[in-house]
Design an enzyme around this catalytic site. Sequence first.
Site, PDB file in Angstrom:
ATOM      1  N   ASP A  12      82.477 -13.948  85.242  1.00  0.00           N
ATOM      2  CA  ASP A  12      81.927 -14.058  83.884  1.00  0.00           C
ATOM      3  C   ASP A  12      81.091 -15.330  83.755  1.00  0.00           C
ATOM      4  OD1 ASP A  12      81.481 -13.174  81.314  1.00  0.00           O
ATOM      5  OD2 ASP A  12      83.228 -14.211  80.490  1.00  0.00           O
ATOM      6  N   ASN A  60      80.476  -2.745  78.787  1.00  0.00           N
ATOM      7  CA  ASN A  60      79.162  -3.385  78.973  1.00  0.00           C
ATOM      8  C   ASN A  60      77.983  -2.477  78.594  1.00  0.00           C
ATOM      9  OD1 ASN A  60      80.304  -5.314  81.824  1.00  0.00           O
ATOM     10  ND2 ASN A  60      80.036  -5.984  79.721  1.00  0.00           N
ATOM     11  N   TRP A  61      78.254  -1.175  78.349  1.00  0.00           N
ATOM     12  CA  TRP A  61      77.190  -0.273  77.860  1.00  0.00           C
ATOM     13  C   TRP A  61      76.689  -0.698  76.482  1.00  0.00           C
ATOM     14  CZ3 TRP A  61      75.027   2.622  81.371  1.00  0.00           C
ATOM     15  CH2 TRP A  61      75.781   3.097  82.454  1.00  0.00           C
ATOM     16  N   SER A 181      89.699  -8.440  79.366  1.00  0.00           N
ATOM     17  CA  SER A 181      88.555  -7.553  79.072  1.00  0.00           C
ATOM     18  C   SER A 181      88.698  -6.173  79.727  1.00  0.00           C
ATOM     19  CB  SER A 181      87.238  -8.214  79.507  1.00  0.00           C
ATOM     20  OG  SER A 181      87.085  -9.470  78.884  1.00  0.00           O
TER      21      SER A 181
END
Length: 225
Positions: A12, A60-61, A181
């Site tokens: 990240d 993440n889309w 996440s």
Amino acid sequence: MNKINHIAIIMDGNGRWGRKKKKSRNFGHLNGINVIEKIVKNSIKINIPILTFFTFSTENWKRPKKEINFLFKLIDHYFTKEINNLIKNNIRINIIGNIKTLPKKVKNKLYESMKRTRKCKKIIVNLAINYGSKNEILEALNKLKRKNQNVSIKSFELNLQTKGIPNPDILIRTGGKRRLSNFMLWQLAYSELYFINKLWPDFNISDYNKIIRHFKKVKRNFGKI
Ligand code: IPE
Ligand code: IPE
Ligand code: MG
């Protein structure tokens, strides 16, 4: 000394790194690749058999299309350019996550990379792409249901996307956030967690080796005393 079978990494901080350099978020993604290469190389050197990199999550889309397209282009270009070197260095590529719904070009490239490296023995590099742990868990349960099988820890694990891969001994997350996440919620049940403030493109071999040295001395109880 604890033995290491598997290290999982949430890479990240690429976007923030790019912005910090007064460039784009995508510039950060581009530089993140060099760190992956260094970590893989060093892991081979110190005999780590399995690595997993969280590369693209099911969440993440929600990012801008431009960034998503860039990420997939980066993956596609990387494997086009490096596939022969991966084979030469005996690196096996495995993908976890839902590849089926990825753009056709990158999907085919990933299948091809898995196929061409399938006999490589030095290290397994898992890339979690379009991966989300909640989806994975529900899919495993639905598979068991369809096959009319009992739900046990063993049967459940055999239906996860990580089937055959030992649970991570170590989880590393760079970028300063202390959260998972939606990454490997089941598999991380007993992993040692390392949250690092550095942004992924700044993470280096010395940081990595420090974590490994620390891990080797941790007393892992697994409930015992
Ligand atoms: C990389 O870091 C993770 C990927 C989704 C590829 P980010 O893109 O999340 O960077 P930050 O956290 O916004 O800085
Ligand atoms: C986790 O990073 C996903 C990957 C590293 C691929 P994110 O940047 O997407 O996580 P959140 O949204 O900050 O929790
Ligand atoms: Mg992030």
